[in-house]
Design an enzyme around this catalytic site. Structure first.
Site, PDB file in Angstrom:
ATOM      1  N   GLU A  13       0.687  -1.218  -0.017  1.00  0.00           N
ATOM      2  CA  GLU A  13       0.063   0.207  -0.146  1.00  0.00           C
ATOM      3  C   GLU A  13       0.998   1.147  -0.076  1.00  0.00           C
ATOM      4  OE1 GLU A  13      -1.886   3.098   0.410  1.00  0.00           O
ATOM      5  OE2 GLU A  13      -0.566   2.619   2.183  1.00  0.00           O
TER       6      GLU A  13
ATOM      7  N   CYS B 285      -5.560   5.026   5.395  1.00  0.00           N
ATOM      8  CA  CYS B 285      -5.387   4.067   4.761  1.00  0.00           C
ATOM      9  C   CYS B 285      -6.313   3.186   4.409  1.00  0.00           C
ATOM     10  CB  CYS B 285      -4.513   3.234   5.753  1.00  0.00           C
ATOM     11  SG  CYS B 285      -3.812   1.432   4.906  1.00  0.00           S
TER      12      CYS B 285
ATOM     13  N   CYS C 282      -5.598  -1.013   5.901  1.00  0.00           N
ATOM     14  CA  CYS C 282      -5.720  -1.202   7.696  1.00  0.00           C
ATOM     15  C   CYS C 282      -7.071  -0.360   7.937  1.00  0.00           C
ATOM     16  CB  CYS C 282      -4.656  -0.544   8.402  1.00  0.00           C
ATOM     17  SG  CYS C 282      -3.094   0.039   7.787  1.00  0.00           S
TER      18      CYS C 282
ATOM     19  N   HIS D  56      -7.492   2.806  11.753  1.00  0.00           N
ATOM     20  CA  HIS D  56      -7.495   4.107  12.212  1.00  0.00           C
ATOM     21  C   HIS D  56      -8.783   4.822  12.815  1.00  0.00           C
ATOM     22  CE1 HIS D  56      -3.311   4.878  10.579  1.00  0.00           C
ATOM     23  NE2 HIS D  56      -3.659   4.083   9.552  1.00  0.00           N
TER      24      HIS D  56
ATOM     25  N   ARG E 110      -0.351  -4.468  10.508  1.00  0.00           N
ATOM     26  CA  ARG E 110       1.094  -4.314  10.192  1.00  0.00           C
ATOM     27  C   ARG E 110       1.957  -3.699  11.490  1.00  0.00           C
ATOM     28  NH1 ARG E 110      -2.276  -3.425   6.924  1.00  0.00           N
ATOM     29  NH2 ARG E 110      -1.845  -4.089   4.648  1.00  0.00           N
TER      30      ARG E 110
ATOM     31  N   SER F 224       4.164   1.961   9.799  1.00  0.00           N
ATOM     32  CA  SER F 224       5.341   2.150   8.808  1.00  0.00           C
ATOM     33  C   SER F 224       6.450   3.271   9.069  1.00  0.00           C
ATOM     34  CB  SER F 224       4.585   2.472   7.223  1.00  0.00           C
ATOM     35  OG  SER F 224       4.020   1.208   6.966  1.00  0.00           O
TER      36      SER F 224
ATOM     37  N   CYS G 292       2.819  -0.255   4.381  1.00  0.00           N
ATOM     38  CA  CYS G 292       1.719   0.475   4.213  1.00  0.00           C
ATOM     39  C   CYS G 292       2.062   1.816   4.228  1.00  0.00           C
ATOM     40  CB  CYS G 292       0.813  -0.171   5.395  1.00  0.00           C
ATOM     41  SG  CYS G 292      -0.830   0.452   5.130  1.00  0.00           S
TER      42      CYS G 292
ATOM     43  N   CYS H 253       0.278   5.815   5.162  1.00  0.00           N
ATOM     44  CA  CYS H 253       0.223   6.092   6.712  1.00  0.00           C
ATOM     45  C   CYS H 253       1.351   6.805   7.086  1.00  0.00           C
ATOM     46  CB  CYS H 253       0.245   4.791   7.464  1.00  0.00           C
ATOM     47  SG  CYS H 253      -1.238   3.581   6.985  1.00  0.00           S
TER      48      CYS H 253
END
Lengths: 581, 407
Positions: free
Chosen positions: A15, A63, A66, A70, A488, A511, A555, A558
């Site tokens: 992502e 995102c 995920c 969030h 993640r 990330s 990802c 993010c």
């Protein structure tokens, strides 16, 4: 001493937008590596001044993968600030939503994002379906979708597809690279599950839609609880959830886990020699409340904590006060490392360097990424499923230890070690991928308990889904945070509220930790560290780079930061840029 | 009464009506056009020669299942049932249209959504049988091999491929700061390059159509939608956050069928998908008419699935087919899960609609141009004769209640 500079941009099957640059020596061993995020949107800035009750919907759009994590954490940061305690039904629904995300996300990650780093699709064309069926029984007593007739059909379909000469999404893969080690039969099993997982994940996504309204981007969580009243009161909905979960578990246990055992066995040498281990410092924020105690006092499915240097005998408690961020190599100006609460953001984009070969290179001695470098205490750390399993085992968590040891026992048996494989095999690219699978099975099992718990709670007459609060009273001056574990890794939202509006908003996400550049002391982020020392079979096809980077499940959206477009400090508005929101 | 007339007008404005019966002459012409188009496609070299019948066999689906699906799509595209065989034939030819899917300032939500295709399972097959040549989230190749494949696809299918765009384009402060590829092209350069040789551009999701999240105030990067940058190309907008995959596949099918883009509304949205107001097809509509509203989360109204207008539902201002198609194979949709619509297929919805309170309390101008005085007054919109008494009663009691509180 000749060295070669490799650029991989775009890194696909992730992502977001990520660039990796690596320097290899004459033996094709990676001597140096750099990770750079090249996209941002500024979502934290956008949240400023909005009603905190609406933040979750917007923060969710950080995102689409995920999705929901969030959303929930944003809402919980606000609940934490308002000191609102949600009803039991709401806690269970949120756990089920997030659990559904885990199993869906992990399956899609392994098969559709990561799998092609291990599975050579073209090799599957040469497989003998009968032998492949026999092969599938080596890894499980009850294989999923790999009968001879299944495999013949899949192989025919694939052969026809390849013969057309246009491979579509499979075009230009690193097919035939000698670091693909599965046999044609094993590759055929992998391809079969790749296609079956496409179907399975569509079903799994319904789990989130049942209590979330839709997926991606569900819409049933609000500050104070959840809105899906009719869905939790309707026994048919509960049954629907359960029947999909049963199917999903079957796939996880009889396709996903056996495939991991198979890959783990075939690629065991890479696991045993620790290829892709990297930092070996693991950190979790902790997640999934198992009771209705107050914020951060509840028992957790995944405990929080820190393990250093791969030493499982010691676990340090996680303390959010010890998080700082460093911008030495990030496109910002800051006087010194800062705690997220005191972070300033002063963009200083210095770009890439265009060279004579027509390509652009990161200025690695200077600034080279939109991601800041977060530091815990005085350590660079890795977050994610591996960190959760490691911290769980080090914390002597019974459930996690049982699942991890179960896998290590099995692997030891498959490798003929006469005992369990050493836990240190987890400290590798292969181990990181295995930890994700172990966690998926655990999650699918525990969700079976949760869905029954929800049904029993509703049947016992508890229909409460929302806790009332006096918005005007609680929103005058408040601050709070929502700490979580996205699929993640560690993900947190921090919010400050004044006079009913968001004064300050920050998110620090997986990330940020994993994909970050070097810090002020020259210490690498998790991706960078994990790449060092890896041998690349063919520099034209950096398969090994993809393998290790993908094992973290990147990802990157993010990791997009706050930008004050005028390039000056934002006064009293403090922002964290630890993540590229 | 003036006020009620204004509301009635708003709910029945001509611009939002889709004419579903245009007379025989029109349909005959359309049919001839489609047949000609399908002939051309049959004669053109196939990008992939996937035989839908073989795919069906492999998936254990009967021809009957397939035709059932085709007739559902025909209805969705607002075509008479006699068009079903043409739609089926178009589906078989889907593989002739190469698709390049690029991601800019995105969250991959639309890529994820298309994976979950919320129509019959066969939609997934259709996805497999269109010639999806480039999609960063799913493609095997990376780095220079991925870039080479993109260039090659663009050259081979120059002027023939569909360019699908996900994510917004930064053209303000963020213009230089978002890059892609070894040469570090800016997102804007990347988009113009790929869109330049496309037959048509499909913007999926609200970020690509209207700027979406990145463009929400104060729009730190100066993000805009595709239509603000790409000129001189047919552009189809499929907004929503994320776009409903049924609408994406429906649009591509229409393109295959006719070689043209479907009929669009003033925001370049296909009318077959966005010609409906959520409110007009909502399962809770009767409660709106009866003046029965959820007043707070989890209350008696919520237990009984009453109208969510007072909880901030923007169904009356939002055009999309969610209330008909739903999400994740028809499993649910936001209003089904007890939360109001947030208007996610409308421009600037983050700044106009995405809050959990009614328009009246938010003091935001409604599309009618007037500020709503009170929820209850708004609730007197589109009243059915039978509902008038109930609604007025509800309105009076609610207003009375408010007055009591004020005392």
């Amino acid at each position: 001493m000749s060295s070669k500079h490799i650029i991989v941009d775009p890194i696909t099957r992730i992502e977001g937008h990520l660039r990796i640059e690596a320097v290899i020596d004459e033996n094709n061993v990676i001597k140096d590596a750099y990770a750079s995020s090249t996209m941002f949107r500024g979502i934290e800035t956008i949240l400023k001044g909005r009603d905190p009750r609406d933040a979750g919907l917007l923060a969710m759009r950080i995102c689409g993968v995920c999705t929901g994590t969030h959303y929930q954490r944003s809402i919980e940061a606000v609940e934490n600030a308002f000191k609102v305690k949600i009803p039991k039904n709401a806690r269970l629904v949120r756990n089920l939503l997030q659990g559904a995300l885990y199993i869906h996300d992990h399956v899609v990650h392994f098969y559709h994002l990561h799998g092609l780093d291990w599975i050579d699709i073209t090799s599957a064309l040469k497989a003998d379906p009968a032998k492949a069926e026999a092969e599938s029984y080596k890894w499980t007593k009850t294989p999923y979708g790999t009968s001879k007739s299944d495999l013949i059909q899949i192989q025919e379909r694939l052969t026809k597809f390849v013969k057309q000469g246009r491979l579509g999404l499979f075009a230009n893969g690193y097919w035939g690279n000698k670091h693909y080690k599965l046999t044609p039969e094993q590759n055929l099993i992998g391809v079969a599950h790749y296609l079956q997982a496409l179907d399975m994940q569509r079903d799994m996504s319904k789990l989130m839609a049942i209590y979330g309204g839709k997926m991606p981007h569900p819409q049933s969580i609000v500050v104070g609880g959840v809105t899906c009243v009719q869905d939790i009161q309707n026994p048919a909905r509960n049954a629907e959830f359960k029947s999909i979960l049963v199917k999903a578990r079957n796939f996880i246990k009889n396709a996903y886990l056996p495939d991991i055992a198979m890959a783990g066995t075939v690629y065991a040498d890479e696991a045993l020699d620790g290829t892709g281990a990297g930092l070996k410092n693991y950190m979790t924020y902790g997640d999934f409340r198992l009771d209705d105690n107050d914020f951060y006092k509840a028992a957790l499915l995944f405990p929080s904590g820190v393990v250093l240097n791969g030493d499982l005998s010691k676990v340090y408690p996680f303390d959010q006060a010890k998080v700082t961020e460093d911008v030495t190599h990030s496109w910002y100006d800051a006087p010194a490392p800062q705690h997220p609460f005191d972070g300033t953001t002063n963009p200083k984009y210095t770009g890439l360097e265009k060279k004579e070969d027509g390509l652009a290179y990161l200025k690695t001695d200077e600034k080279y990424s939109w991601i800041k470098a977060p530091v815990y205490g005085d350590h660079r750390v890795e977050v994610g499923p591996l960190a959760r399993m490691v911290v769980g085992v080090a914390s002597k968590d019974e459930r996690i230890t049982k699942y991890v040891m179960g896998f290590l026992d099995r692997l030891g048996g498959l490798l003929g070690l006469g005992k369990a494989a050493p836990a240190s095999v987890l400290f590798s690219t292969v181990g990181r991928t295995a930890a994700r699978a172990i966690e998926t099975e655990l999650m699918a099992d525990v969700m079976m308990e949760w869905i029954d718990e929800l049904a029993a709670n509703v049947a016992a007459g508890d229909h409460s889904t929302w806790t009332e609060f006096d918005f005007d009273a609680v929103s005058k001056d408040a601050k709070g945070y929502g700490l979580a574990e996205a699929p993640r890794g560690a993900l947190g939202h921090w919010v400050k509220i004044k006079d009913g509006k968001i004064e300050n908003y920050q998110a620090v996400v997986p990330s940020t930790w994993n994909a970050s550049p070097r810090d002020g002391k020259g210490r690498m982020g998790a991706y960078e560290a994990a790449l060092i020392g890896t041998k690349v079979a063919d520099p034209e096809q950096p398969l090994e780079i993809l393998r290790t980077v993908h094992s973290f499940d990147p990802c990157i959206a993010c990791a997009v930061h706050i930008v004050d477009t005028k390039g000056k400090e934002l006064g009293s508005f403090k922002v964290s840029t630890s993540c590229s929101v | 009464m003036d006020r009620r007339d204004a509301l009635a007008k708003m709910f029945s404005a001509k611009g939002v009506r889709v004419n579903t019966n245009r007379g025989e002459a029109y349909y005959d012409r359309l049919k001839k056009m489609m047949q000609k188009r399908l002939r051309e496609l049959r004669e053109s070299p196939a990008a992939t020669k996937v035989d839908i019948q073989k795919v069906l066999d492999a998936e254990g689906l009967s021809r009957r299942d397939f035709m059932k699906w085709a007739s559902a799509i025909t209805a969705m595209l607002m075509l008479p049932a006699s068009f079903t065989p043409l739609v089926a034939e178009a589906a078989e030819l889907m593989n002739r249209v190469p698709v390049i899917w690029i991601e800019l300032q995105d969250c991959a939500g639309n890529s994820e959504a298309i994976l979950r295709s919320d129509s019959p399972t066969i939609d997934e097959l259709i996805l497999e049988t269109i010639d999806l040549e480039f999609n960063e989230t799913l493609m095997a190749a990376a780095g220079h091999q991925a870039e080479a494949h993109l260039e090659e696809t663009m050259k081979t299918f120059k002027g023939k491929y569909l360019c699908v765009v996900e994510g917004s384009v930064p053209i303000g402060a963020g213009k230089e700061w978002c890059t892609i590829g070894a040469k570090a092209e800016t997102f804007e350069e990347h988009l113009l390059k790929v869109a330049g040789d496309a037959a048509a551009v499909v913007a999926v999701g609200t970020c690509a159509t209207f700027g979406g999240v990145p463009a929400a105030a104060p729009n730190p990067t100066g993000a805009v939608g595709v239509q603000d940058i790409v000129k001189g190309k047919p552009i189809i907008n499929i907004p929503a956050c994320p776009a409903n995959p049924a609408n994406i596949t429906g649009t591509i099918l229409h393109f295959v069928l006719t070689g043209q883009i479907p009929e669009l509304d003033h925001l370049n949205r296909p009318k077959f998908a966005f010609g409906y107001r959520i409110h007009d097809n909502c399962e809770r509509r009767a409660h709106f008419d009866a003046g029965e509203f959820v007043e707070e989360w989890g209350d008696e109204g919520a237990q009984n699935n009453w109208c969510l207008y007072k909880m901030g539902c923007k169904g009356p201002m939002t055009f999309n087919n969610c209330s008909i198609v739903r999400y994740n194979s028809g499993t649910n949709w936001p209003i089904g899960a007890g939360h109001g619509c947030i208007g996610c297929s409308e421009p600037q919805f983050w700044d106009k609609y995405a809050y959990e309170r009614p328009m009246a309390d938010a003091n935001i101008k409604a599309p009618t141009g007037g500020v709503e005085k009170s929820v209850d007054e708004f609730g007197l919109g589109l009243l059915t004769a039978a509902g008038v008494g109930i609604a007025i009663h509800a309105a009076i009691s609610a207003t009375a209640g408010k007055k009591e509180e004020e005392k």
